[in-house]
Design an enzyme around this catalytic site. Structure first.
Site, PDB file in Angstrom:
ATOM      1  N   TYR A 130      17.798  16.599  18.435  1.00 31.68           N
ATOM      2  CA  TYR A 130      16.543  16.268  19.122  1.00 31.68           C
ATOM      3  C   TYR A 130      16.811  15.613  20.472  1.00 31.68           C
ATOM      4  O   TYR A 130      16.323  14.522  20.755  1.00 31.68           O
ATOM      5  CB  TYR A 130      15.681  15.355  18.227  1.00 31.68           C
TER       6      TYR A 130
ATOM      7  N   TYR B 292       7.531  16.883   6.509  1.00 30.72           N
ATOM      8  CA  TYR B 292       8.673  17.376   7.292  1.00 30.72           C
ATOM      9  C   TYR B 292       9.599  18.127   6.335  1.00 30.72           C
ATOM     10  O   TYR B 292       9.987  17.590   5.294  1.00 30.72           O
ATOM     11  CB  TYR B 292       9.441  16.225   7.959  1.00 30.72           C
TER      12      TYR B 292
ATOM     13  N   ASP C  24      10.377  19.425  -2.259  1.00 35.01           N
ATOM     14  CA  ASP C  24      11.493  19.258  -1.325  1.00 35.01           C
ATOM     15  C   ASP C  24      12.050  17.851  -1.532  1.00 35.01           C
ATOM     16  O   ASP C  24      11.482  16.870  -1.057  1.00 35.01           O
ATOM     17  CB  ASP C  24      10.971  19.461   0.105  1.00 35.01           C
TER      18      ASP C  24
ATOM     19  N   LYS D 181      21.409  16.859   1.571  1.00 34.88           N
ATOM     20  CA  LYS D 181      21.777  15.529   2.054  1.00 34.88           C
ATOM     21  C   LYS D 181      22.796  14.818   1.143  1.00 34.88           C
ATOM     22  O   LYS D 181      23.984  15.077   1.248  1.00 34.88           O
ATOM     23  CB  LYS D 181      20.524  14.682   2.264  1.00 34.88           C
TER      24      LYS D 181
HETATM   25  N1  PLP Z   1      13.508  18.452   4.103  1.00 38.88           N
HETATM   26  C1  PLP Z   1      13.482  17.116   4.192  1.00 38.88           C
HETATM   27  C2  PLP Z   1      12.524  16.338   3.347  1.00 38.88           C
HETATM   28  C3  PLP Z   1      14.345  16.446   5.079  1.00 38.88           C
HETATM   29  O1  PLP Z   1      14.287  15.113   5.176  1.00 38.88           O
HETATM   30  C4  PLP Z   1      15.243  17.227   5.847  1.00 38.88           C
HETATM   31  C5  PLP Z   1      16.138  16.582   6.814  1.00 38.88           C
HETATM   32  O2  PLP Z   1      15.912  15.486   7.286  1.00 38.88           O
HETATM   33  C6  PLP Z   1      15.245  18.613   5.702  1.00 38.88           C
HETATM   34  C7  PLP Z   1      14.358  19.193   4.817  1.00 38.88           C
HETATM   35  C8  PLP Z   1      16.179  19.472   6.508  1.00 38.88           C
HETATM   36  O3  PLP Z   1      17.477  19.326   6.054  1.00 38.88           O
HETATM   37  P1  PLP Z   1      18.701  19.710   7.017  1.00 38.88           P
HETATM   38  O4  PLP Z   1      18.672  18.737   8.144  1.00 38.88           O
HETATM   39  O5  PLP Z   1      19.914  19.573   6.135  1.00 38.88           O
HETATM   40  O6  PLP Z   1      18.488  21.103   7.460  1.00 38.88           O
END
Ligand code: PLP
Length: 437
Positions: free
Chosen positions: A20, A152, A257, A286
């Site tokens: 970013y 997100y 997610d 993560k």
């Molecule tokens: N979903 C959520 C809830 C996240 O917090 C993130 C990353 O911060 C992602 C998806 C995307 O993951 P990545 O950065 O490994 O592509």
């Protein structure tokens, strides 16, 4: 090491995008010389290093700390076996063992695993699978996702389309994104009961939307219990029960997610456990590898897997080059085993209590709008945008690394932080907000 720090930073600035970031108006970066336990060693620009507690756990990942001997050893063992093989037509023990372990520890109905290399890609695959599931059931018009405002889910195109369309970071791309169905943001507050009037009117609004668009919707996707990069808002587990009921009523798939919330971060191993609600599809990433290597996974139920596999095309058309990378699978297995071999829930509860008391004084500061803690996540929300360089510097001066965004200064520390480390994080964030907030 002959170059001075400023040379590395200058070469970086002309060459490399950071997350970013702008190449013509870069925000400051610091040179990492090492990392050990919960501490980063940062170049001090004068031939030495300064230490800072990593209050971000490298963006939710590094739950066991840096240079963890158990994870180091597991990785080294696998390096001596083989580092990578294609997953098309081949398999290996680390993938099978990790897949079995994930099925064992995630909600019961999830039985099948797709490995990929980032959280965003796991969300891509989850959405693709939901669409394909509906095609297999003859529901050809069901090509949209229902989600809520404030979410997100990542930075690639399908995840961007389900991020908050207005306040999210991807509003620039709105015209290029699939138009999804957005319901209202769940009312903030983890402790809100199911019969709370705001929660009920949220549920009513969502039900109307679901009814209206039922023939177009393939699935619902949310971050359970804590919206992360969309604003760091905890919300009531009762909302997940509302979503499960809507999904069942209309034949939508429910996708959770848990890329940020998984592996204990909110106090249960997976955040959906707060509600006792099982998804049809789950995304994890993560902390999956304890922050060592890039790996994510999508899990789904047998109904979803078999419906898609028996449907038109049969195959799930996705296959990343680095799918199920053996090094990543090995270190993920070691990380999960290490986590589960300890009383991680008590540790997360202790971190939570430490963050609550450490950040409490920030409530009294002028310019602070809210302080909230859920599990091992602590957030100070300001009344306006954070002065990122000033605040980061002020926290670093107090021995703590944070990376605020928008109006949020937040921490999700490694689980191996001591009580003293947590107290230092609370004091540094409070002090930095007072100085630079
Ligand atoms: N979903 C959520 C809830 C996240 O917090 C993130 C990353 O911060 C992602 C998806 C995307 O993951 P990545 O950065 O490994 O592509």
């Amino acid at each position: 090491m002959s170059q001075s720090v400023s040379e590395w930073i200058q070469r970086d600035a002309e060459l490399l995008w950071h997350p970013y970031s702008s190449l013509t108006d870069p925000s400051p970066v610091r040179l990492v010389r090492g990392a050990d336990g919960v501490r980063l060693q940062l170049d001090d620009g004068a031939g030495g290093t300064v230490e800072a507690i990593d209050a971000m756990a490298s963006w939710w990942c590094m739950i066991h700390g840096y240079r963890n001997p158990v994870l180091d050893a597991a990785l080294k063992r696998q390096v001596d076996e083989f580092s990578h093989v294609m997953f098309g037509g081949l398999t290996h023990e680390p993938a099978v063992r990790l897949g079995e372990r994930l099925v064992e520890i995630t909600p019961d109905p999830l039985r099948h695993v797709f490995f990929c290399d980032s959280g965003s890609v796991s969300v891509e695959v989850a959405i693709k699978l939901a669409l394909q599931y509906q095609v297999a059931r003859g529901n050809h018009g069901r090509t949209r996702m229902l989600t809520v405002r404030g979410g997100y889910h990542g930075d690639t195109f399908a995840p961007m389309s389900v991020c908050d369309p207005v306040n999210g970071m991807h509003s620039l791309f709105t015209g290029a994104l699939k138009e999804q169905v957005f319901g209202p943001q769940p009312p903030a507050g983890f402790d809100r009961p199911a019969d709370d009037p705001e929660l009920q009117s949220w549920a009513d609004e969502l039900a109307v939307l679901a009814e209206r668009h039922a023939g177009e919707i393939a699935g619902i996707i949310v971050e359970p219990v804590l919206q992360g990069a969309g604003g760091m808002y905890p919300y009531s587990p009762a909302c997940l029960r509302v979503l499960r009921e809507l999904a069942d009523r209309h034949g939508f798939l429910l996708i959770f997610d848990e890329i940020a919330t998984g592996f204990g971060r909110t106090g249960t191993l997976f955040a959906s456990e707060h509600a006792g609600v099982d998804p049809d599809i789950l995304c994890v990433g993560k902390a999956l590898t304890g922050g060592y290597l890039t790996l994510a996974a999508m899990l789904c139920t047998t109904d979803v897997a078999h419906t898609v596999s028996n449907g038109p095309g049969g195959a799930l058309m996705h296959g990343p080059t680095f799918m199920a990378n053996p090094l990543a699978c090995t270190v993920a297995l070691a990380s999960i085993d290490l986590l589960l071999s300890q009383d991680w829930a008590s540790r997360v509860a202790a971190l939570s209590a430490g963050l609550s008391s450490g950040l409490a004084p920030a409530r009294e500061l002028p310019g602070v709008k809210d302080v909230r803690v859920l599990g091992a996540v602590g957030v100070v929300q300001l009344g306006g945008p954070v002065d990122l360089p000033r605040l980061t510097e002020a926290a670093l001066g107090r021995g703590v690394w944070v990376r605020p965004f928008r109006d949020l200064v937040y921490t999700m520390p490694p689980y191996v932080c001591t009580d003293e480390d947590i107290a230092a994080i609370g004091a540094a964030i409070t002090g930095a907000v007072e100085e630079a907030g």
